[in-house]
Scaffold this motif. Sequence first.
Motif, mmCIF file in Angstrom:
data_model
loop_
_atom_site.group_PDB
_atom_site.id
_atom_site.type_symbol
_atom_site.label_atom_id
_atom_site.label_comp_id
_atom_site.label_asym_id
_atom_site.label_seq_id
_atom_site.Cartn_x
_atom_site.Cartn_y
_atom_site.Cartn_z
ATOM 1 N N SER A 249 32.625 38.983 29.516
ATOM 2 C CA SER A 249 32.922 37.558 29.599
ATOM 3 C C SER A 249 32.935 37.144 31.065
ATOM 4 C CB SER A 249 34.286 37.244 28.971
ATOM 5 O OG SER A 249 34.223 37.331 27.570
ATOM 6 N N ILE A 250 32.499 35.940 31.328
ATOM 7 C CA ILE A 250 32.456 35.429 32.693
ATOM 8 C C ILE A 250 33.561 34.407 32.865
ATOM 9 C CG2 ILE A 250 31.051 34.186 34.391
ATOM 10 C CD1 ILE A 250 28.589 35.244 32.856
ATOM 11 N N ARG A 251 34.347 34.575 33.882
ATOM 12 C CA ARG A 251 35.424 33.634 34.175
ATOM 13 C C ARG A 251 35.061 32.864 35.438
ATOM 14 N NH1 ARG A 251 40.066 34.788 31.242
ATOM 15 N NH2 ARG A 251 39.927 36.738 30.063
ATOM 16 N N GLY A 252 35.312 31.578 35.415
ATOM 17 C CA GLY A 252 34.934 30.791 36.575
ATOM 18 C C GLY A 252 35.823 29.583 36.764
ATOM 19 N N GLY A 253 35.686 28.989 37.941
ATOM 20 C CA GLY A 253 36.471 27.797 38.239
ATOM 21 C C GLY A 253 37.916 28.135 38.555
ATOM 22 N N HIS A 254 38.685 27.105 38.850
ATOM 23 C CA HIS A 254 40.096 27.296 39.212
ATOM 24 C C HIS A 254 40.932 27.761 38.022
ATOM 25 C CE1 HIS A 254 39.346 25.668 43.162
ATOM 26 N NE2 HIS A 254 38.812 24.563 42.634
ATOM 27 N N SER A 255 40.524 27.381 36.817
ATOM 28 C CA SER A 255 41.300 27.746 35.636
ATOM 29 C C SER A 255 41.133 29.213 35.264
ATOM 30 C CB SER A 255 40.877 26.881 34.444
ATOM 31 O OG SER A 255 39.535 27.156 34.083
ATOM 32 N N LYS A 256 40.051 29.830 35.709
ATOM 33 C CA LYS A 256 39.735 31.229 35.401
ATOM 34 C C LYS A 256 39.573 31.464 33.894
ATOM 35 C CE LYS A 256 40.038 32.367 39.742
ATOM 36 N NZ LYS A 256 38.817 32.654 40.529
ATOM 37 N N LYS A 257 39.295 30.400 33.149
ATOM 38 C CA LYS A 257 39.084 30.551 31.716
ATOM 39 C C LYS A 257 37.713 31.168 31.447
ATOM 40 C CE LYS A 257 42.002 26.687 30.243
ATOM 41 N NZ LYS A 257 42.034 25.378 29.524
ATOM 42 N N PRO A 258 37.598 31.937 30.354
ATOM 43 C CA PRO A 258 36.291 32.514 30.018
ATOM 44 C C PRO A 258 35.277 31.413 29.717
ATOM 45 C CG PRO A 258 38.045 33.591 28.784
ATOM 46 C CD PRO A 258 38.648 32.379 29.417
ATOM 47 N N LEU A 259 34.084 31.577 30.207
ATOM 48 C CA LEU A 259 33.011 30.634 29.903
ATOM 49 C C LEU A 259 32.503 30.883 28.488
ATOM 50 C CD1 LEU A 259 31.040 30.832 33.268
ATOM 51 C CD2 LEU A 259 32.527 28.991 32.507
#
Length: 448
Positions: A249-259
């Motif tokens: 899974s890839i996490r991104g952005g400030h929220s670090k939520k899974p894409l």
Amino acid sequence: MSVITSKLTRDQERMICSMFGYAKLNLIYKASVHSYNNNNFHYKCNQQGPTLTVAYNNTGFIFGAYISKDYAQTGQNIVDEKAFLFSFDGREQNPEPYRVTSTGQYSFNDGDTGPNFGSLVFLFNNEAAIQSNPGNFFNFDPLKMHGNDLVLTECEVYRVEECDALLAKPWRNVTWNAECKKGLMETIANWKSDINSVSQARILLVGQVGAGKSSFFNSVSSVFKGHVTSQANTGTAGTSLTTQFRTYSIRGGHSKKPLPIVLCDTMGLEEGLNAGLDIEDFTSILKGHVQDRYQFNPSMPLQEEAPGFRKSFTLKDKIHCVVYVIDTAKVKLLPARMIEKFAAFRRKTNQLGIPQLVLMTKVDEACPLVAEDLKTVYCSKNIEAMMREVAAQLGMSMSAVIPVKNYSQELELDLHTDILLLNSVIQMLWVAESYCDDLFLDEEEKAD
């Protein structure tokens, strides 16, 4: 599977390229791999544009010939004013080319034999040998050309990719700015399937050892993390570094939520028996039976009662898109057995109705112009030709072939690399969405 490599050293390649000015050599035929056979030579080398034949013997000579026109097996003698023979002993600087004996003279015979330059015929009688006949098209001293040693230890043919091989306009339009990158990242982050149970598109990466499957995940993850990362194992070993089925899974952005995308990595494909990803394991992965971190056993496919086999699964566990990962620089060196393996995987995937794409990695290594400026990727004649070659070999449309550059040795992100990577992810999501849409319609029809 062993990697097919050039016999030329870097210095020897540089010396040979000095005869052209600025050019890149792309190996498309190697006799020790593809056999000393005229038919195999033509299969690999016909319609490839300018080519360079390079031969080696036990005396230490490196010699051969260049032509600027296609092999097409017309049976005709061809005039090529740019053609020449060359020879050096592997140590001399800047070998001098031998030109035809007179203006308008034939340079090569475009028949059914091996490379035939009149004075020199390679793969003579389908053997590791040459026929030498100075004065026929070209004139030379046999002692200086090949040391009178007519037995070959190797024969290679390279496509010569010249520096002006760019189209006037790109054949795919890409916007290369930061605003475009931001928009692509937002599109990916906001993707949703019409099926509530599928919150993430599962994309299976399949390809040869060293093609760049694991590097692709690392590269996409790097874009969203904002710095170069290397979570998945990568390297240049002769056998697959990936020995488990992995779901990333890839996490991104400030929220670090899974894409909403999961990239699934597998063992690399290999030619030999009991080596690389097995088609039965591949089928189990497609159907959702294989659990994350299952340890592959190439000699024994996953059995229903074995640990790692998922008996109970839902649509979210299945694969929604298969992506074949191919090293762009090695397109012409795909062995027949590997093409057959890809074809078998394609047939199985088609039977299950799963959409497929091709990811062509290392475009910067395949074309020097693209290495200098990644924005020329859709202007490069060489890249376009290799994409068409892959599409033909795998029986897919050009629209399903996507070129990318992974992060391999860089320490900083590059905008243009990011945009190519993000565009490829968008394509994967779109075809996965089409697959989910079809399933959604099927469920509605059953309900009615």
